[in-house]
Design an enzyme around this catalytic site. Structure first.
Site, PDB file in Angstrom:
ATOM      1  N   ASN A 149       6.100  35.699  -9.507  1.00  0.00           N
ATOM      2  CA  ASN A 149       6.403  34.975  -8.383  1.00  0.00           C
ATOM      3  C   ASN A 149       7.673  34.184  -8.542  1.00  0.00           C
ATOM      4  O   ASN A 149       8.424  33.785  -7.879  1.00  0.00           O
ATOM      5  CB  ASN A 149       5.336  33.901  -8.133  1.00  0.00           C
ATOM      6  CG  ASN A 149       4.991  32.954  -9.266  1.00  0.00           C
ATOM      7  OD1 ASN A 149       4.700  33.516 -10.418  1.00  0.00           O
ATOM      8  ND2 ASN A 149       5.112  31.668  -9.248  1.00  0.00           N
ATOM      9  N   ALA A 166      -5.617  32.341  -2.897  1.00  0.00           N
ATOM     10  CA  ALA A 166      -5.569  33.251  -4.251  1.00  0.00           C
ATOM     11  C   ALA A 166      -5.744  32.494  -5.480  1.00  0.00           C
ATOM     12  O   ALA A 166      -6.406  33.101  -6.354  1.00  0.00           O
ATOM     13  CB  ALA A 166      -4.155  33.813  -4.355  1.00  0.00           C
ATOM     14  N   GLN A 182       2.209  38.472  -5.107  1.00  0.00           N
ATOM     15  CA  GLN A 182       3.636  38.978  -4.559  1.00  0.00           C
ATOM     16  C   GLN A 182       3.747  40.360  -4.358  1.00  0.00           C
ATOM     17  O   GLN A 182       4.977  40.695  -3.934  1.00  0.00           O
ATOM     18  CB  GLN A 182       4.614  38.273  -5.482  1.00  0.00           C
ATOM     19  CG  GLN A 182       4.443  36.925  -6.081  1.00  0.00           C
ATOM     20  CD  GLN A 182       5.108  36.194  -4.874  1.00  0.00           C
ATOM     21  OE1 GLN A 182       6.033  36.630  -3.989  1.00  0.00           O
ATOM     22  NE2 GLN A 182       4.715  34.805  -4.659  1.00  0.00           N
ATOM     23  N   HIS A 220      -0.492  34.245   3.060  1.00  0.00           N
ATOM     24  CA  HIS A 220       0.656  33.734   3.623  1.00  0.00           C
ATOM     25  C   HIS A 220       1.799  34.065   2.842  1.00  0.00           C
ATOM     26  O   HIS A 220       2.848  33.889   3.109  1.00  0.00           O
ATOM     27  CB  HIS A 220       0.546  32.246   3.548  1.00  0.00           C
ATOM     28  CG  HIS A 220       0.668  31.559   2.326  1.00  0.00           C
ATOM     29  ND1 HIS A 220       1.937  31.064   1.641  1.00  0.00           N
ATOM     30  CD2 HIS A 220      -0.264  31.303   1.309  1.00  0.00           C
ATOM     31  CE1 HIS A 220       1.789  30.325   0.479  1.00  0.00           C
ATOM     32  NE2 HIS A 220       0.369  30.599   0.202  1.00  0.00           N
ATOM     33  N   CYS A 234       4.641  25.670  -6.514  1.00  0.00           N
ATOM     34  CA  CYS A 234       3.313  25.130  -7.224  1.00  0.00           C
ATOM     35  C   CYS A 234       3.487  24.235  -8.324  1.00  0.00           C
ATOM     36  O   CYS A 234       2.826  23.132  -8.711  1.00  0.00           O
ATOM     37  CB  CYS A 234       2.150  26.029  -7.623  1.00  0.00           C
ATOM     38  SG  CYS A 234       1.632  27.407  -6.496  1.00  0.00           S
TER      39      CYS A 234
END
Length: 359
Positions: A142, A72, A170, A188, A305
């Site tokens: 997120n 993404a 999300q 994922h 991240c």
């Protein structure tokens, strides 16, 4: 182990794994062909890719095309760097965007933040600079799970003559996605495999390629993996079929988790929120110690991240939390394969460890 980090990644659905296995076979198989080759094996692989594309597209608005990407982050970069609105005009992005959007906007320059309130919500009536060519507002955050008024932002962008990009990582597979010009998603985060994402582009929106060398996807170069595409497609089909069932299960988990963590402070709106995300805090909590003492529970202190940065979450700071409050916060994420028993056991361990700290 108890897995409560669904915002970082989701368990691979057995159906997605099964769909991938055929395309991972060895030399005795006829299913390892390059999907861009013209021979029979290539055409078989290409057919699997196109079936997956159709299944992913079924989760997205009509009137657009799905471009497979590596993830993404790449999809968001293609949308922002490849569109005239992102390259040549101003960019307006919400203060709680994922780094893929936030950092790219700042790198492109001439970018302004759209503020959020203490609930973590944006106001589509917020002022936009006159030169805004691209508006980026995510569907579901997120870190704190807040749900933004994406349909209103899309209308606002249209009225301003700007393109609208929605990070729906999300949200995709969990709830209907409102209109946009471009939508970035990831396999994922919806029980598909890692290593593949997609950018949905509305018909009529023109983008320039950002990765050249073959343009196998028209706007993106690189040989596609039939296995990853097939896994993504199977996960998307399953999400389409189970969306209502999954949502009902998550509501049950949410209400039980709220009871079990009643003494904690909720970060972000309780109502305008995806209820598979519980971001909570306790004053004085040492989160690093808590995670060390609860090693059997997989949860996080924020975005995966940014987990190594050591900096307070920009999302929690944007909703008005101090650096200390942001560092006193944890994120619990749950979903399709989480059980009530797991929520209860995890809550017992986390609460006991927090109380032992005196937090």
């Amino acid at each position: 182990m108890i897995y409560l980090d669904y915002q970082a990644t989701t368990p691979l659905a057995p159906e997605a794994r099964e769909a991938m296995l055929r395309w991972l076979d060895g030399p005795e198989s006829t299913a390892f062909g390059n999907p861009h080759s013209p021979h029979r094996m290539g055409r078989q692989a290409a057919a699997a890719v196109e079936l997956a594309r159709e299944r992913v597209a079924a989760l997205l608005p009509p009137g657009g095309r799905v471009i497979f990407t590596g993830n993404a982050c790449e999809a968001a970069n293609l949308a922002m760097r490849g569109s005239a609105g992102g390259r040549k005009a101003g960019i307006a992005y919400s203060a709680i965007e994922h780094a893929a959007v936030r950092d790219t906007a700042m790198a492109l320059g001439n970018a302004v933040e759209i503020p959020v309130d203490g609930e973590g919500l944006t106001d589509p009536a917020a002022e936009l600079p006159g030169d805004t060519g691209l508006v980026a507002v995510m569907a579901v955050n997120n870190e704190i799970g807040t749900v933004q008024p994406v349909a209103d932002w899309y209308r606002r962008a249209q009225e301003s003559g700007a393109l609208f990009l929605c990070d729906a990582v999300q949200a995709c597979g969990k709830r209907a996605i409102a209109g946009a010009d471009m939508i970035a998603i990831s396999a994922h985060k919806m029980h598909g495999p890692k290593g593949i994402g997609a950018l949905w582009v509305r018909d009529g929106v023109e983008l320039d390629p950002q990765v050249t060398g073959g343009l196998q996807e028209g706007l993106r170069s690189g040989t596609l993996s039939p296995a990853l595409c097939a896994g993504f497609g199977a996960a998307a089909q399953l999400a389409t079929e189970r969306m209502a069932e999954d949502a009902a299960h998550i509501e049950t988990l949410w209400h039980r988790a709220r009871e079990l963590f009643a003494d904690w402070i909720l970060n972000g709106s309780a109502e305008a929120r995806w209820h598979g995300n519980l971001n909570i805090r306790r004053d004085g909590l040492d989160v690093a110690r808590l995670m060390s003492e609860c090693r059997e529970v997989m949860f996080s202190a924020g975005s995966a991240c940014a987990s190594g940065s050591g900096k307070p979450s920009h999302v929690l700071r944007a909703i008005g939390l101090s650096d200390a409050q942001a560092k006193n916060s944890i994120r619990l994420g749950f979903g399709r394969y989480t059980t009530i028993a797991e929520i209860e056991e995890a809550a017992g361990l986390i609460n006991a460890a927090a109380e032992a700290q005196g937090a």
